[in-house]
Design a protein around this motif. Structure first.
Motif, PDB file in Angstrom:
ATOM      1  N   TRP A 194       4.832  -3.734   2.108  1.00  0.00           N
ATOM      2  CA  TRP A 194       4.471  -4.918   2.893  1.00  0.00           C
ATOM      3  C   TRP A 194       3.286  -5.586   2.216  1.00  0.00           C
ATOM      4  O   TRP A 194       2.240  -4.946   2.002  1.00  0.00           O
ATOM      5  CB  TRP A 194       4.106  -4.568   4.324  1.00  0.00           C
ATOM      6  CG  TRP A 194       3.705  -5.787   5.111  1.00  0.00           C
ATOM      7  CD1 TRP A 194       2.435  -6.267   5.313  1.00  0.00           C
ATOM      8  CD2 TRP A 194       4.586  -6.709   5.742  1.00  0.00           C
ATOM      9  NE1 TRP A 194       2.474  -7.419   6.046  1.00  0.00           N
ATOM     10  CE2 TRP A 194       3.785  -7.719   6.326  1.00  0.00           C
ATOM     11  CE3 TRP A 194       5.964  -6.771   5.874  1.00  0.00           C
ATOM     12  CZ2 TRP A 194       4.326  -8.779   7.027  1.00  0.00           C
ATOM     13  CZ3 TRP A 194       6.501  -7.825   6.583  1.00  0.00           C
ATOM     14  CH2 TRP A 194       5.702  -8.805   7.159  1.00  0.00           C
ATOM     15  N   LYS A 195       3.441  -6.868   1.849  1.00  0.00           N
ATOM     16  CA  LYS A 195       2.354  -7.601   1.230  1.00  0.00           C
ATOM     17  C   LYS A 195       1.869  -8.667   2.196  1.00  0.00           C
ATOM     18  O   LYS A 195       2.594  -9.605   2.528  1.00  0.00           O
ATOM     19  CB  LYS A 195       2.798  -8.242  -0.090  1.00  0.00           C
ATOM     20  CG  LYS A 195       1.648  -8.926  -0.830  1.00  0.00           C
ATOM     21  CD  LYS A 195       2.109  -9.476  -2.174  1.00  0.00           C
ATOM     22  CE  LYS A 195       0.930 -10.123  -2.906  1.00  0.00           C
ATOM     23  NZ  LYS A 195       1.346 -10.670  -4.223  1.00  0.00           N
ATOM     24  N   GLY A 196       0.639  -8.507   2.678  1.00  0.00           N
ATOM     25  CA  GLY A 196       0.036  -9.486   3.571  1.00  0.00           C
ATOM     26  C   GLY A 196      -1.108 -10.195   2.894  1.00  0.00           C
ATOM     27  O   GLY A 196      -1.405  -9.959   1.720  1.00  0.00           O
ATOM     28  N   PRO A 197      -1.798 -11.039   3.614  1.00  0.00           N
ATOM     29  CA  PRO A 197      -2.870 -11.844   2.997  1.00  0.00           C
ATOM     30  C   PRO A 197      -4.102 -11.042   2.606  1.00  0.00           C
ATOM     31  O   PRO A 197      -4.866 -11.494   1.757  1.00  0.00           O
ATOM     32  CB  PRO A 197      -3.202 -12.876   4.080  1.00  0.00           C
ATOM     33  CG  PRO A 197      -2.711 -12.284   5.347  1.00  0.00           C
ATOM     34  CD  PRO A 197      -1.523 -11.451   4.998  1.00  0.00           C
ATOM     35  N   VAL A 198      -4.307  -9.853   3.200  1.00  0.00           N
ATOM     36  CA  VAL A 198      -5.532  -9.108   2.878  1.00  0.00           C
ATOM     37  C   VAL A 198      -5.256  -7.725   2.302  1.00  0.00           C
ATOM     38  O   VAL A 198      -6.200  -7.030   1.906  1.00  0.00           O
ATOM     39  CB  VAL A 198      -6.451  -8.976   4.115  1.00  0.00           C
ATOM     40  CG1 VAL A 198      -6.883 -10.340   4.619  1.00  0.00           C
ATOM     41  CG2 VAL A 198      -5.789  -8.159   5.209  1.00  0.00           C
ATOM     42  N   ALA A 199      -3.993  -7.295   2.258  1.00  0.00           N
ATOM     43  CA  ALA A 199      -3.703  -5.953   1.733  1.00  0.00           C
ATOM     44  C   ALA A 199      -2.215  -5.801   1.443  1.00  0.00           C
ATOM     45  O   ALA A 199      -1.373  -6.509   2.019  1.00  0.00           O
ATOM     46  CB  ALA A 199      -4.135  -4.878   2.740  1.00  0.00           C
ATOM     47  N   GLN A 200      -1.921  -4.883   0.531  1.00  0.00           N
ATOM     48  CA  GLN A 200      -0.560  -4.379   0.411  1.00  0.00           C
ATOM     49  C   GLN A 200      -0.501  -3.076   1.200  1.00  0.00           C
ATOM     50  O   GLN A 200      -1.410  -2.242   1.093  1.00  0.00           O
ATOM     51  CB  GLN A 200      -0.203  -4.118  -1.038  1.00  0.00           C
ATOM     52  CG  GLN A 200      -0.048  -5.367  -1.885  1.00  0.00           C
ATOM     53  CD  GLN A 200       0.548  -5.041  -3.246  1.00  0.00           C
ATOM     54  OE1 GLN A 200       1.716  -4.674  -3.340  1.00  0.00           O
ATOM     55  NE2 GLN A 200      -0.266  -5.165  -4.270  1.00  0.00           N
ATOM     56  N   GLU A 201       0.575  -2.924   1.957  1.00  0.00           N
ATOM     57  CA  GLU A 201       0.763  -1.697   2.717  1.00  0.00           C
ATOM     58  C   GLU A 201       2.041  -1.014   2.228  1.00  0.00           C
ATOM     59  O   GLU A 201       3.015  -1.684   1.869  1.00  0.00           O
ATOM     60  CB  GLU A 201       0.869  -2.003   4.215  1.00  0.00           C
ATOM     61  CG  GLU A 201      -0.369  -2.654   4.797  1.00  0.00           C
ATOM     62  CD  GLU A 201      -0.220  -2.974   6.272  1.00  0.00           C
ATOM     63  OE1 GLU A 201       0.414  -2.177   6.979  1.00  0.00           O
ATOM     64  OE2 GLU A 201      -0.724  -4.027   6.703  1.00  0.00           O
ATOM     65  N   PHE A 202       2.023   0.299   2.254  1.00  0.00           N
ATOM     66  CA  PHE A 202       3.180   1.080   1.828  1.00  0.00           C
ATOM     67  C   PHE A 202       3.482   2.141   2.891  1.00  0.00           C
ATOM     68  O   PHE A 202       2.577   2.844   3.342  1.00  0.00           O
ATOM     69  CB  PHE A 202       2.914   1.743   0.477  1.00  0.00           C
ATOM     70  CG  PHE A 202       2.538   0.771  -0.598  1.00  0.00           C
ATOM     71  CD1 PHE A 202       3.505   0.051  -1.279  1.00  0.00           C
ATOM     72  CD2 PHE A 202       1.204   0.556  -0.908  1.00  0.00           C
ATOM     73  CE1 PHE A 202       3.157  -0.867  -2.256  1.00  0.00           C
ATOM     74  CE2 PHE A 202       0.842  -0.357  -1.889  1.00  0.00           C
ATOM     75  CZ  PHE A 202       1.823  -1.071  -2.563  1.00  0.00           C
ATOM     76  N   TYR A 203       4.730   2.215   3.265  1.00  0.00           N
ATOM     77  CA  TYR A 203       5.187   3.201   4.240  1.00  0.00           C
ATOM     78  C   TYR A 203       6.171   4.127   3.517  1.00  0.00           C
ATOM     79  O   TYR A 203       7.101   3.650   2.864  1.00  0.00           O
ATOM     80  CB  TYR A 203       5.847   2.505   5.431  1.00  0.00           C
ATOM     81  CG  TYR A 203       4.866   1.610   6.159  1.00  0.00           C
ATOM     82  CD1 TYR A 203       4.138   2.082   7.237  1.00  0.00           C
ATOM     83  CD2 TYR A 203       4.640   0.302   5.727  1.00  0.00           C
ATOM     84  CE1 TYR A 203       3.212   1.284   7.875  1.00  0.00           C
ATOM     85  CE2 TYR A 203       3.701  -0.516   6.357  1.00  0.00           C
ATOM     86  CZ  TYR A 203       2.997  -0.017   7.431  1.00  0.00           C
ATOM     87  OH  TYR A 203       2.067  -0.806   8.059  1.00  0.00           O
TER      88      TYR A 203
END
Length: 428
Positions: A50-59
């Motif tokens: 998940w790429k958002g405006p303040v971070a990339q997240e990984f699940y």
């Protein structure tokens, strides 16, 4: 090492009309980035980005491909496979912000910790992100453990800090809480919070008091908590006492609405405790709190009506995304009654209908799910469950399937999901 993508698929009509509770529902599959599956070290890792405006997240969800009777060796292989998956995502163990460790036997916890220290600790120096260790045997026969993890890679300056519970009831060795500060937003995740007492009511009260102290030390209040997980060693014996204690705690602190939550069978690793608690809290240092909306559906009543204080789902507008925290959901109807007692297929269909309608009312669907855990009462039903989930399109994301008792004796399964939508004004 093999690497492939699970393409979005499946559009299916669930049988809501046949159930007489809602119009037939068309499950929407998101065009957002699909999950990826990596096979390495004799393990399979499913990764959702998940790429958002303040971070990339990984699940991530990591499981053995084949059984290994050496628990320590299996755990080392799983952590190495996770490391390879994170490397393909351009990051490493430093990014792990929380971990669920599903164990077949609680006695294996020490071997898993040693493996975590050997693989993760050697790479980053600190092998203790907030980690849940619980006996919930994986449905894959003979697998001694599986892992579900979340990782954060901020795209702007951020601060990661660990917090430990002050001692009324000492937690297990790893510090259970981590605060991440990104700009004005602060998020806090903790696992394995326990409390001492002579019975489930007393242990629950002590457990929530311990969480209150931990949150205060990290600069939060319980009103900031969006999601909780409560695991009960003796679900059928202790669930009512747990509910009474939680209701008393929430009433004393005027917690309204309550957080999204899962209360499920699972033996905490500290064997002298009958319950443990995990939580996620989100707050800002600016005015107000992140916008929160209680998720509802006409196929379910509200859990507080029958004495269990949680919401069916909570939508939280975070800096990096809109998070849809869907509570543990089972085959419950709009009157709060169990439906289809003894019929696994019908219970799975109603469970998925409830989840789908909760998501649909937030303009989301199964394709937006970033991670899920499904609990099955009888492991012998695993293949029937898997087949039905695949047929319904409830797969293609990091998904742990484990054995656990559900909150009512006549419920055979339960599931929980985290679904993501773009943050307002973001360009994800």
């Amino acid at each position: 090492m093999r690497y492939r993508f699970d393409r979005p698929r499946v559009v299916r009509e669930l049988g809501a009309a046949a159930l007489g509770v809602a119009p037939a529902l068309r499950i929407r599959v998101s065009p957002l980035s699909p999950a990826e599956t990596l096979e390495a070290q004799g393990c399979r890792v499913t990764l959702r980005r998940w790429k958002g405006p303040v971070a990339q997240e990984f699940y991530l969800h990591a499981a053995p491909v084949s059984a290994n009777p050496d628990v320590g060796g299996q755990a080392r292989a799983l952590y190495r496979a996770v490391g390879e998956a994170l490397a393909t995502a351009g990051t490493g163990f430093d990014a792990i912000s929380s971990e669920f460790c599903f164990l077949r036997h609680t006695s294996d916890a020490e071997a898993v910790r040693a493996a975590r220290a050997q693989v993760v600790g050697a790479a980053k120096g600190d092998p203790t992100p907030p980690t849940l260790e619980v006996r919930q045997p994986p449905l894959q026969a003979d697998a001694p453990l599986e892992l579900s993890l979340q990782a954060w890679v901020p795209t702007e300056p951020a601060r990661f800090e660990s917090f430990a519970v002050r001692d009324e009831a000492p937690a297990r060795p790893p510090a259970p809480g981590q605060r991440i500060t990104l700009g004005e937003e602060r998020r806090f995740t903790a696992h394995g919070i326990v409390g001492s007492g002579a019975d489930a009511y007393a242990q629950t009260r002590a457990m929530f008091r311990a969480s209150d102290r931990l949150l205060a030390d990290a600069g939060f209040g319980f009103e900031d908590v969006a999601r909780t997980w409560i695991h009960l060693r003796e679900m059928e014996r202790d669930y009512d006492a747990f509910n009474r204690a939680r209701r008393d705690f929430f009433a004393e602190r005027s917690i309204d609405p309550p957080p999204a939550s899962t209360g499920i069978g699972g033996a905490p690793v500290p064997e002298h405790h009958d319950l443990c608690l995990g939580l996620t809290a989100i707050a800002t240092s600016g005015p107000g709190a992140p916008e929160r909306t209680v998720m509802t559906t006409p196929t379910l009543n509200e859990a507080p009506v029958y004495g269990s204080d949680f919401v069916r789902g909570l939508r939280v507008a975070e800096a990096n995304k809109v998070a849809l925290y869907v509570s543990g959901t089972a085959s419950i109807d709009e009157a709060g009654q169990t439906v289809h007692a003894g019929d696994l297929e019908a219970q799975v269909e109603r469970m998925l209908l409830n989840v789908a309608t909760l998501l649909e009312r937030q303009d989301a669907g199964f394709g937006d799910i970033a991670s899920a855990i499904t609990y099955l009462k009888h492991p012998a039903d695993a293949e029937r469950l898997r087949a039905q989930l695949r047929a319904a399109g409830f797969d293609g994301f990091p998904h742990a399937l484990v054995a656990a008792t559900v909150c009512r004796p006549d419920l055979l399964c339960e599931t929980e999901v985290l679904a993501l939508r773009p943050a307002p004004a973001s360009t994800t």
